[in-house]
Design a protein around this motif. Structure first.
Motif, PDB file in Angstrom:
ATOM      1  N   LEU A   1       0.804  -1.226   0.000  1.00  0.00           N
ATOM      2  CA  LEU A   1       0.000   0.000   0.000  1.00  0.00           C
ATOM      3  C   LEU A   1       0.831   1.268   0.000  1.00  0.00           C
ATOM      4  O   LEU A   1       0.383   2.297  -0.493  1.00  0.00           O
ATOM      5  N   GLU A   2       2.010   1.224   0.587  1.00  0.00           N
ATOM      6  CA  GLU A   2       2.802   2.446   0.723  1.00  0.00           C
ATOM      7  C   GLU A   2       4.285   2.130   0.694  1.00  0.00           C
ATOM      8  O   GLU A   2       4.747   1.216   1.367  1.00  0.00           O
TER       9      GLU A   2
ATOM     10  N   GLU B   1     -10.614   5.261   0.505  1.00  0.00           N
ATOM     11  CA  GLU B   1      -9.641   5.322  -0.582  1.00  0.00           C
ATOM     12  C   GLU B   1      -8.658   4.161  -0.502  1.00  0.00           C
ATOM     13  O   GLU B   1      -8.322   3.533  -1.520  1.00  0.00           O
ATOM     14  N   LEU B   2      -8.183   3.861   0.701  1.00  0.00           N
ATOM     15  CA  LEU B   2      -7.240   2.754   0.856  1.00  0.00           C
ATOM     16  C   LEU B   2      -7.926   1.409   0.659  1.00  0.00           C
ATOM     17  O   LEU B   2      -7.321   0.468   0.129  1.00  0.00           O
TER      18      LEU B   2
ATOM     19  N   ARG C   1     -10.404   0.866  -1.405  1.00  0.00           N
ATOM     20  CA  ARG C   1     -10.518   0.704  -2.855  1.00  0.00           C
ATOM     21  C   ARG C   1      -9.177   0.301  -3.475  1.00  0.00           C
ATOM     22  O   ARG C   1      -9.122  -0.551  -4.363  1.00  0.00           O
ATOM     23  N   ARG C   2      -8.101   0.898  -2.991  1.00  0.00           N
ATOM     24  CA  ARG C   2      -6.784   0.568  -3.531  1.00  0.00           C
ATOM     25  C   ARG C   2      -6.418  -0.888  -3.224  1.00  0.00           C
ATOM     26  O   ARG C   2      -5.910  -1.609  -4.084  1.00  0.00           O
TER      27      ARG C   2
ATOM     28  N   ALA D   1      -8.275  -3.132  -5.491  1.00  0.00           N
ATOM     29  CA  ALA D   1      -7.723  -3.103  -6.850  1.00  0.00           C
ATOM     30  C   ALA D   1      -6.466  -3.967  -6.934  1.00  0.00           C
ATOM     31  O   ALA D   1      -6.263  -4.700  -7.916  1.00  0.00           O
ATOM     32  N   ILE D   2      -5.606  -3.894  -5.912  1.00  0.00           N
ATOM     33  CA  ILE D   2      -4.413  -4.746  -5.886  1.00  0.00           C
ATOM     34  C   ILE D   2      -4.820  -6.214  -5.822  1.00  0.00           C
ATOM     35  O   ILE D   2      -4.259  -7.067  -6.515  1.00  0.00           O
TER      36      ILE D   2
ATOM     37  N   SER E   1      -0.467  -0.345 -13.576  1.00  0.00           N
ATOM     38  CA  SER E   1      -1.802   0.070 -13.158  1.00  0.00           C
ATOM     39  C   SER E   1      -1.768   1.233 -12.169  1.00  0.00           C
ATOM     40  O   SER E   1      -2.825   1.665 -11.694  1.00  0.00           O
TER      41      SER E   1
ATOM     42  N   LEU F   1      -0.578   1.049  -9.170  1.00  0.00           N
ATOM     43  CA  LEU F   1      -0.830   0.509  -7.837  1.00  0.00           C
ATOM     44  C   LEU F   1       0.449   0.188  -7.072  1.00  0.00           C
ATOM     45  O   LEU F   1       0.394  -0.241  -5.928  1.00  0.00           O
TER      46      LEU F   1
END
Length: 355
Positions: free
Chosen positions: A210-211, A259-260, A262-263, A266-267, A327, A329
């Motif tokens: 994520l980060e 938001e996180l 959704r991310r 997506a991953i 993407s 991501l």
């Protein structure tokens, strides 16, 4: 002692610090042994450490903070019950002394234990020595291999003037093999890497799928200076721990922002297209960086520990990482693992994404 149980294709061990320690890709984090978030009954926690050992974990991290000493006592008891556990690498932390508490309620810092003790911040030389002595008693050990300064976010000067010189002294005397700091931020860890002679850091939650902000400060500095990184919090406290993240999943020990969430979903979708899972990719991703020695995952039970160990054997196709980067991501400059056992980086995978 860094084998992987019955895995016929063990990942190579990596150096952990400069004291001759070596570690496999999977290590065990002990916060859950301290009743993190909930009370963990004996029939559950007693299986976690043996299952982690059977799955290849040889490095076990704990702290006085975890359950007001409960995690240290439980880890010590669990390791004492393993026939070959004299080969275990154990780390604990300093900076929080335990003093008598009111005993009228429960711990206010997220552990389901009585408040018969309270944490007292102490990053002085005397505090380090007293903390180590108490930890050894709780662990039932004569020594530990690594000592970390724990979460000195608001105690930078005290740590620099008291704790780190004391830890350097302990290492020079052979009392510990390595020393460092464990934090949930990369900025101050970078200052410690540059300003002390520490040789290992534990970075929790800040280098994950994520980060990847630690690519801008801590990780390159560790690579330059030969400092090993233990990657903790690879699941960001829960958001990346399941194949399909659900609303309410935890991020930094609180419900994840939309938001996180959704991310993460997506991953997960990209992982599914490549025939793997979000947890497997999340566990393996940090190992792509050459400074990262191991990924430290916590578990409440034998089933969770076995599942965590299996993540390092699950297939993660090499082209997954490039797809995530394309993407948007995953950072395009993030070093990525190859598809081999344990995700150890290959010669072409230590800079950017493989072709």
């Amino acid at each position: 002692m860094t084998g992987r149980g019955h895995d016929p294709h063990p990942a190579p061990a990596r150096p952990l610090g400069r004291g001759g320690l070596r570690v496999g890709p999977y290590s065990f984090g002990g916060a859950q042994l301290g009743n993190l978030d909930r009370e963990v009954p004996d029939h559950e926690w007693t299986g976690a450490v043996p299952a982690a050992w059977a799955g290849g974990a040889r490095y076990f991290d704990v702290a006085p903070h975890y359950g007001l000493g409960l995690a240290e006592r439980r880890l010590g008891a669990a390791l004492a019950g393993l026939p070959a556990a004299d080969g275990a690498i154990v780390s604990t932390k300093v900076g929080r002394l335990l003093a008598p508490g009111p005993g009228t309620g429960t711990d206010p810092e997220g552990f389901a234990v009585p408040d018969t003790s309270v944490r007292v911040s102490d990053y002085s030389r005397d505090g380090v020595l007293r903390s180590l002595e108490a930890s050894l008693e709780r662990l039932g050990r004569d020594s530990v291999d690594i000592l970390y300064v724990h979460d000195p976010d608001h105690h930078y000067r005290e740590a620099m003037e008291g704790a780190f010189p004391a830890l350097a002294e302990l290492r020079s005397q052979g009392v510990v093999r390595s020393y460092g700091a464990g934090m949930n931020q990369s900025e101050m860890l970078t200052r410690f890497v540059c300003g002390t002679d520490l040789d290992v850091v534990l970075l929790a939650g800040r280098y994950t799928l994520l980060e990847q902000g630690a690519l801008d400060d801590l990780l390159p500095e560790c690579a330059r200076r030969g400092v090993s990184v233990v990657a903790g919090g690879a699941f960001n406290s829960g958001l990346l721990a399941t194949e399909h993240p659900r609303p309410g999943a935890a991020y930094n020990y609180a419900p994840a922002p939309d938001e996180l969430l959704r991310r993460a979903r997506a991953i997960a979708a990209v992982c599914e297209r490549h025939g793997t899972t979000l947890p497997a990719a999340a566990a393996r991703f940090p190992l792509g960086h050459p400074a990262v020695a191991t990924v430290c995952l916590g578990s409440y039970s034998a089933d969770q520990a076995a599942r965590n160990a299996a993540l390092f054997r699950a297939p993660v196709p090499g082209d997954l990482w490039a797809d995530l980067a394309d993407s948007g991501l995953l950072r395009a400059d993030a070093p990525v693992p190859h598809a081999g056992p344990g995700g150890a980086p290959g010669p072409a995978a230590t800079e950017g994404h493989p072709a």
